[in-house]
Design a protein around this motif. Structure first.
Motif: not given
Length: 368
Positions: A184-197, A204-216
């Motif tokens: 995956k590629v992840y996206r966070l605020h600079d302090d580690g919080k999860i962006p609301k968008d 449900k049950n998703a890793k909410t830091a994920i920005y894109s997926f399907g990467h090797r």
């Protein structure tokens, strides 16, 4: 007679000099391509420039080096780093407002007897020691597998931090499942919080830091300074190394679609494209094993501005990619044969630098 001997001696010296030049022509030409800035490094996984133009350099074995005024100083106070296969101390990046807040971001492998996984943390530097350490994200679960930790770090123009984690060698479960870390590629605020968008915050049950997926295994990531887009490259298996433009919530296909095959020569998929899965901007077959990337946003190199540099571990060169309309128009090999190119950066001074395994950090010299 003496004059004849003198003439003969001069001719002999000329012949020997010409022979030396011919035999060492490649090395003499190569020496004009670069100059060694930081010597005696093993695997300089990542490096970045501080405002005073000194460097912070990560060594995969778990060392952080401050190179200033020609001298190397080991930084103390690092977290516990687990060197496991391809994992260890990996990328390093400064916060965009580093001059004001002093935050330094690091990716590394951390774990225990059950294995390791990729971690993102931030800290500050004080008198050659890391302080104020904060773990922002730890991929789970730990795995004893040694491959595909990622990991690169980049900040976009809005101040979000992005980082990559490879599939950890578990291609059949991790990359296509957004309830699992890795691939995956992840996206966070600079302090580690999860962006609301973030794209999967309401799944449900998703890793909410994920920005894109399907990467090797993305080992290159940069913000395109001309467009603001997030560009990555990632390792394919035997063929199918890719350059991608990362978009919110998109699926980049691994391993359902790929231009590569198993290392054994067998196929794991017969599909290179499917609806709902992104196509790479560019792909390499055979694989070059890409690591590190940098856009040329400098006037130091005539004709190169706007190009993309990609390091090759396998073939030991940098691919100087000329871009046009978001595509790779052509490639030129530079710094061939110096060693495995692990990292590439443009410095504060506008010059381009590369981290070469078993050599060090070199500055790429402009062509006359």
């Amino acid at each position: 007679m003496k004059n004849l001997k003198s003439i003969f001696g001069i001719l002999l010296m000329c012949v020997l000099l010409l022979s030396f030049i011919k035999q060492n022509k490649g090395e003499l030409q190569k020496s004009k391509e670069y100059e060694l800035v930081v010597a005696d490094l093993s695997i300089p996984w990542g490096f970045t420039f501080l405002p005073d133009n000194s460097m912070l350099i990560t060594e995969k074995e778990g060392k952080l080096i401050h190179f200033i005024k020609g001298k190397k100083t080991d930084i103390t106070g690092l977290p516990k780093i687990k060197e496991q296969g391809q994992g260890g101390l990996m990328d390093i990046e400064l916060h965009p407002n580093y001059k004001k807040n002093g935050w330094i971001y690091l990716s590394y492998a951390s774990g225990n007897s059950k294995g390791a996984n990729t971690t993102l943390m931030r800290a500050r530097l004080n008198n050659s020691k890391l302080i104020n350490q904060e773990v922002l994200y730890k991929a789970s679960p730990n795995s004893k597998r040694g491959q595909h930790f990622g990991s690169r770090i980049a900040f976009d123009k809005k101040g979000y931090v992005y980082f990559s984690v490879g599939d950890r060698g578990n291609r059949d479960e991790n990359p296509q499942d957004i309830t699992r870390d890795c691939g995956k590629v992840y996206r966070l605020h600079d302090d580690g919080k999860i962006p609301k968008d973030n794209p999967f915050v309401n799944v449900k049950n998703a890793k909410t830091a994920i920005y894109s997926f399907g990467h090797r295994n993305p080992q290159g990531m940069e913000i395109n300074p001309f467009t603001g887009e997030i560009w990555t490259h990632e390792h394919g298996p035997r063929g199918g190394d890719e350059i991608n433009i990362i978009k919110k919530g998109k699926n980049y296909g691994w391993p359902t679609i790929s231009y590569g095959i198993n290392y054994s020569g067998t196929k794991f998929t017969d599909k290179t494209a499917l609806p709902g899965m992104e196509q790479p901007l560019h792909q390499w077959t055979p694989s070059i094993a890409p690591s590190g990337m940098a856009f040329v946003n400098s006037d130091k190199y005539p004709g190169w501005k706007g190009n993309l540099l990609v390091g090759s571990l396998k073939f030991q060169y940098i691919s100087n990619c000329t871009l046009k309309n978001g595509k790779v128009l052509k490639e030129e090999k530079i710094l061939e044969g110096l060693g495995r190119v692990r990292s590439v950066e443009q410095g504060n001074d506008g010059y381009l630098y590369a981290g070469i395994e078993q050599l060090g950090i070199v500055r790429i010299l402009p062509k006359n």
